[in-house]
Design a protein around this motif. Sequence first.
Motif, PDB file in Angstrom:
ATOM      1  N   HIS A 372      13.549   5.268   4.859  1.00 17.75           N
ATOM      2  CA  HIS A 372      12.318   5.717   5.524  1.00 17.75           C
ATOM      3  C   HIS A 372      11.055   5.135   4.890  1.00 17.75           C
ATOM      4  O   HIS A 372      10.243   4.570   5.597  1.00 17.75           O
ATOM      5  CB  HIS A 372      12.186   7.252   5.564  1.00 17.75           C
ATOM      6  N   ASP A 373      10.883   5.267   3.557  1.00 15.61           N
ATOM      7  CA  ASP A 373       9.629   4.755   2.968  1.00 15.61           C
ATOM      8  C   ASP A 373       9.660   3.236   2.788  1.00 15.61           C
ATOM      9  O   ASP A 373       8.622   2.592   2.825  1.00 15.61           O
ATOM     10  CB  ASP A 373       9.361   5.422   1.615  1.00 15.61           C
ATOM     11  N   TYR A 374      10.828   2.691   2.530  1.00 12.94           N
ATOM     12  CA  TYR A 374      10.933   1.238   2.299  1.00 12.94           C
ATOM     13  C   TYR A 374      11.741   0.532   3.395  1.00 12.94           C
ATOM     14  O   TYR A 374      11.493  -0.610   3.716  1.00 12.94           O
ATOM     15  CB  TYR A 374      11.588   0.951   0.939  1.00 12.94           C
ATOM     16  N   ILE A 375      12.758   1.226   3.888  1.00 12.55           N
ATOM     17  CA  ILE A 375      13.628   0.628   4.913  1.00 12.55           C
ATOM     18  C   ILE A 375      13.727   1.610   6.074  1.00 12.55           C
ATOM     19  O   ILE A 375      14.016   2.807   5.863  1.00 12.55           O
ATOM     20  CB  ILE A 375      15.036   0.343   4.339  1.00 12.55           C
ATOM     21  N   THR A 376      13.480   1.126   7.277  1.00 14.86           N
ATOM     22  CA  THR A 376      13.455   2.042   8.434  1.00 14.86           C
ATOM     23  C   THR A 376      14.812   2.056   9.135  1.00 14.86           C
ATOM     24  O   THR A 376      15.568   1.081   9.088  1.00 14.86           O
ATOM     25  CB  THR A 376      12.394   1.591   9.451  1.00 14.86           C
ATOM     26  N   PRO A 377      15.121   3.160   9.833  1.00 18.63           N
ATOM     27  CA  PRO A 377      16.368   3.205  10.601  1.00 18.63           C
ATOM     28  C   PRO A 377      16.448   2.072  11.618  1.00 18.63           C
ATOM     29  O   PRO A 377      17.531   1.538  11.867  1.00 18.63           O
ATOM     30  CB  PRO A 377      16.297   4.572  11.307  1.00 18.63           C
ATOM     31  N   GLU A 378      15.310   1.675  12.186  1.00 18.60           N
ATOM     32  CA  GLU A 378      15.343   0.581  13.176  1.00 18.60           C
ATOM     33  C   GLU A 378      15.938  -0.692  12.569  1.00 18.60           C
ATOM     34  O   GLU A 378      16.746  -1.382  13.203  1.00 18.60           O
ATOM     35  CB  GLU A 378      13.929   0.307  13.694  1.00 18.60           C
ATOM     36  N   GLU A 379      15.554  -1.004  11.321  1.00 20.91           N
ATOM     37  CA  GLU A 379      16.131  -2.179  10.649  1.00 20.91           C
ATOM     38  C   GLU A 379      17.637  -2.003  10.477  1.00 20.91           C
ATOM     39  O   GLU A 379      18.418  -2.918  10.751  1.00 20.91           O
ATOM     40  CB  GLU A 379      15.492  -2.365   9.266  1.00 20.91           C
ATOM     41  N   LEU A 380      18.024  -0.799  10.017  1.00 24.07           N
ATOM     42  CA  LEU A 380      19.433  -0.574   9.705  1.00 24.07           C
ATOM     43  C   LEU A 380      20.315  -0.692  10.937  1.00 24.07           C
ATOM     44  O   LEU A 380      21.388  -1.293  10.900  1.00 24.07           O
ATOM     45  CB  LEU A 380      19.610   0.809   9.070  1.00 24.07           C
ATOM     46  N   TRP A 381      19.841  -0.142  12.055  1.00 25.17           N
ATOM     47  CA  TRP A 381      20.694  -0.138  13.245  1.00 25.17           C
ATOM     48  C   TRP A 381      20.690  -1.488  13.958  1.00 25.17           C
ATOM     49  O   TRP A 381      21.483  -1.711  14.881  1.00 25.17           O
ATOM     50  CB  TRP A 381      20.281   0.986  14.208  1.00 25.17           C
ATOM     51  N   ALA A 382      19.830  -2.401  13.522  1.00 23.20           N
ATOM     52  CA  ALA A 382      19.844  -3.741  14.129  1.00 23.20           C
ATOM     53  C   ALA A 382      20.996  -4.579  13.585  1.00 23.20           C
ATOM     54  O   ALA A 382      21.343  -5.612  14.152  1.00 23.20           O
ATOM     55  CB  ALA A 382      18.519  -4.448  13.859  1.00 23.20           C
ATOM     56  N   CYS A 383      21.593  -4.137  12.482  1.00 17.64           N
ATOM     57  CA  CYS A 383      22.642  -4.938  11.828  1.00 17.64           C
ATOM     58  C   CYS A 383      23.931  -4.911  12.640  1.00 17.64           C
ATOM     59  O   CYS A 383      24.385  -3.853  13.076  1.00 17.64           O
ATOM     60  CB  CYS A 383      22.890  -4.392  10.415  1.00 17.64           C
ATOM     61  N   THR A 384      24.540  -6.093  12.815  1.00 21.51           N
ATOM     62  CA  THR A 384      25.803  -6.191  13.563  1.00 21.51           C
ATOM     63  C   THR A 384      27.017  -6.169  12.638  1.00 21.51           C
ATOM     64  O   THR A 384      28.147  -6.360  13.104  1.00 21.51           O
ATOM     65  CB  THR A 384      25.853  -7.516  14.350  1.00 21.51           C
ATOM     66  N   SER A 385      26.803  -5.996  11.356  1.00 15.77           N
ATOM     67  CA  SER A 385      27.881  -6.005  10.339  1.00 15.77           C
ATOM     68  C   SER A 385      28.684  -7.305  10.371  1.00 15.77           C
ATOM     69  O   SER A 385      29.878  -7.309  10.114  1.00 15.77           O
ATOM     70  CB  SER A 385      28.865  -4.838  10.529  1.00 15.77           C
ATOM     71  N   CYS A 386      28.011  -8.410  10.678  1.00 16.18           N
ATOM     72  CA  CYS A 386      28.744  -9.675  10.837  1.00 16.18           C
ATOM     73  C   CYS A 386      29.089 -10.324   9.495  1.00 16.18           C
ATOM     74  O   CYS A 386      29.889 -11.246   9.441  1.00 16.18           O
ATOM     75  CB  CYS A 386      27.907 -10.646  11.659  1.00 16.18           C
ATOM     76  N   ASN A 387      28.453  -9.879   8.424  1.00 18.72           N
ATOM     77  CA  ASN A 387      28.680 -10.450   7.087  1.00 18.72           C
ATOM     78  C   ASN A 387      28.106 -11.855   6.905  1.00 18.72           C
ATOM     79  O   ASN A 387      28.417 -12.530   5.915  1.00 18.72           O
ATOM     80  CB  ASN A 387      30.172 -10.467   6.733  1.00 18.72           C
TER      81      ASN A 387
END
Length: 449
Positions: A372-387
């Motif tokens: 939340h203060d440094y990393i937002t949920p929007e960033e996290l959920w954009a990840c496709t876990s592609c490695n």
Amino acid sequence: MQFGITNVIFLVLLGVTGFVAFKKYASLIRNIRLGKDLNRNDRLGDRLNVLLRVALGQSKMVVRPVAGIFHIFVYVGFIIINAELLEIIVDGVFGTHRAFSFLGPVYTILINSFEILAVLVILGCLVFLARRNVVKLKRLNMKELVGWPRNDANIILITEVCLMSAFLIMNSADWYLSTQVSKFPVVVKEFGLEHYAHSGVSENAFLLSPWISGWMPGINYIVYIERFCWWFHIIGICGFIMYLPYSKHLHILFSFPNVFYSNLEPKGKFNNLESITNEVKAVFDPSFTPPADAVPGKFGAKDVSDLTWKQLLDSYTCTECGRCTSVCPANTTGKLLSPRKIMMATRDRLEEVGRGLDTQGPDFKDEKSLLHDYITPEELWACTSCNGCTEACPVNIDPLSIIIDLRRYLVMEESAPPSELATVFANMENNGAPWQFSPADRLNWANEN
Ligand code: SF4
Ligand code: SF4
């Protein structure tokens, strides 16, 4: 050997450098130890192999040949030229002059290779400066680098150019004094240069020194040039050592342990949360009793202290090169996510917590957190876990593991998955599958014409 006030000043300089560096490195290690335990002492042979290939062999750097080759110049030059530091320290402490020249032909070969490497390091640094500031390579000019990260990169590159130039000029001036001084007996007496004539360096010893010294003014000035560059070089290196822990160039030191402790599991294999596994076991086997110490304080990670020490070491090792971000499909398609920024944010938050501990002691708490203060949920959920990011990283950093742990917190502690996932989770709970069909209807397709 002459011991005087300059040797005392030199010793004080070394002492101050050692003290400042020790304090800062101790606080870095303290910060990394805030992370949770993780056993990475297994498979020693595989770890040494990856260390040799990736850290010492630079195998992932050369995937991009231009940056890779110039980085190898800078890397090899940095490691080997620092051997010359030993001689500077011995000379500075004991008042000797070219203390290692007794090595004879070996010394000649060493100094020649130092000179050639110094030129290559300067070349590499100039290419890197041009890529950042003239060509403006996209991954080196993204928004997360605005301000300090960009200045940090430029400061260190310019410093390396200055240090290597000082080394070359110092060596050339010294060669001139060592081999030509006997031709100027009056000057030798006036400036007390007798020790240069006894340095053991012969006139044809070095390849570059005669050429560089040909550009210098007369003998009266060369002695000042040599002394100035000697002090500039050693003061610069002491400053470099003290600056390093505040800079992304900390990777010079941390990339070796970071690569050694790489994740050796197949990419894409996630760890299970033991507490969840225990709950599932308990559902299927009522006699199962989870061990008391197996229940964590929270699911997933909200702040840096919920991450493992390896994830925190990753953040300090990140070189901000942006190779991860340049291959990230989410970033490429315009999403907010940048794996480099995930690592930078983790380091920034860790540094903030460290400063709090320094000033307020072990009970330090603030109202902030990494999530939340440094990393937002929007960033996290954009990840496709592609490695893609973990594959591209030249020092085996794993931004995906941090993303997954922060997501776990969002789902299991905050019940805040995005709406699409909330539907999938509800279906899995109710229907045992991601789809909105009752288990009883699963085989209906077999009756269709
Ligand atoms: S794993 Fe996530 S962060 Fe890494 S490259 Fe793929 S989408 Fe980007
Ligand atoms: S995580 Fe790796 S690839 Fe990404 S910026 Fe840091 S060092 Fe470069």
